[in-house]
Scaffold this active site. Structure first.
Site, PDB file in Angstrom:
ATOM      1  N   GLU A 164      36.860  82.937  20.991  1.00  0.00           N
ATOM      2  CA  GLU A 164      36.179  83.225  21.802  1.00  0.00           C
ATOM      3  C   GLU A 164      34.918  83.036  21.438  1.00  0.00           C
ATOM      4  OE1 GLU A 164      36.633  86.854  23.872  1.00  0.00           O
ATOM      5  OE2 GLU A 164      34.645  86.925  24.523  1.00  0.00           O
ATOM      6  N   GLU A 169      25.235  87.207  25.800  1.00  0.00           N
ATOM      7  CA  GLU A 169      25.541  88.660  26.564  1.00  0.00           C
ATOM      8  C   GLU A 169      24.341  89.541  26.464  1.00  0.00           C
ATOM      9  OE1 GLU A 169      29.973  89.952  26.190  1.00  0.00           O
ATOM     10  OE2 GLU A 169      29.395  89.545  24.234  1.00  0.00           O
TER      11      GLU A 169
END
Length: 285
Positions: A164, A169
């Site tokens: 990932e 974020e």
């Protein structure tokens, strides 16, 4: 089979946190040479207002916990109210205070928040290149907008073994801090190698659109915001003996989560509907 972004508390930074330079200072720096790239995939979101994400490009992932594994509060839908174009060139992903049928038995929170999570799984994936999106994130306690990538072999290799890459974020309680992270076997969740960059005091990422990107090549991932590098990760940054799992195709994801272990719950100050605006997503090879 786990198909979720992990809890991301206490991200382990492999570079020091950086404060972005002012526009005038950046203009005085010698321009970085960038090898010309060709667009291999894109979505400009220029459709009429109220158009859902293209079914030829995107999938909706649906439902609430325990699907996501982060104690999140939101319930993902495929409705226009949660993901559609605004007629001004943006996709709007909206987290809303409302209760729909099927939400009554959610595991966390008051079971009254909807949102959207879209992916290119089985429709587009690529190994290496530049992956970027121009996004205006929402501000508010408990909000968790993200632009990220997942290893496309997830149906054969469970997370985190498929890999990932979190391109962007931002969490509501730290509105001036941007995080980038990788997750893989033996280095995931709060142990995912990553880094962060911060705006000058008092500024928030939600104040304007920004271009969030990674330049990914064999054995290297470089994070940039508005063209400025703030993080580089290579196999040398992994814990000793751990496997680098970033040399195969990955697909894209966009979502707006609410609540969970890392951002914490929303509160009375959190604005709903909260809106994440995506001007474009472009992939270069």
């Amino acid at each position: 089979m786990r198909r979720a972004r992990p809890t991301a508390a206490l991200i382990a930074a492999v570079v020091a946190s950086a404060t972005l330079t002012s526009a005038s200072a950046a203009a005085q720096q010698k321009p970085e040479y960038v090898r010309p790239l060709a667009i291999s995939w894109q979505d400009e979101f220029n459709q009429a207002a109220g158009t859902k994400p293209s079914a030829a490009r995107w999938n909706f992932e649906l439902g609430g916990e325990p699907n996501w594994g982060n104690e999140e509060w939101q319930y993902y839908t495929n409705r226009r109210e949660n993901a559609s174009t605004d007629g001004a060139g943006n996709l709007v992903i909206s987290a809303r205070r409302e209760r729909l049928a099927g939400m009554e038995n959610c595991q966390f929170g008051p079971c009254d928040i909807t949102s959207a999570r879209i992916t290119t799984k089985d429709k587009f994936a690529q190994a290496y290149g530049r992956f970027e999106a121009r996004i205006k994130t929402p501000a508010g306690q408990g909000l968790w907008p993200a632009f990220w990538m997942m290893g496309s072999d997830i149906d054969e290799v469970d997370w985190p073994g498929n890999g990932e890459i979190d391109i962007m974020e931002i969490i509501g309680k730290e509105p001036g801090t941007l995080y980038g992270t990788v997750h893989g076997p033996g280095y995931h969740s709060e142990n995912g190698p990553g880094g962060q960059t911060s705006l000058p005091a008092g500024q928030k990422w939600s104040d304007a659109f920004h271009v969030y990107s990674v330049d990914w090549s064999p054995g290297e991932v470089i994070w940039k915001v508005d063209g400025r590098q703030y993080l580089r990760i290579t196999p040398a940054n992994l814990p000793p003996g751990k496997k680098w799992v970033f040399d195969h195709e990955f697909y894209l994801l966009l979502n707006l989560a609410v609540g969970g272990v890392w951002p914490g719950p929303p509160d009375s100050s959190t604005p709903f509907p909260a809106k994440m605006l995506v001007d474009y997503v472009r992939v270069y090879s």
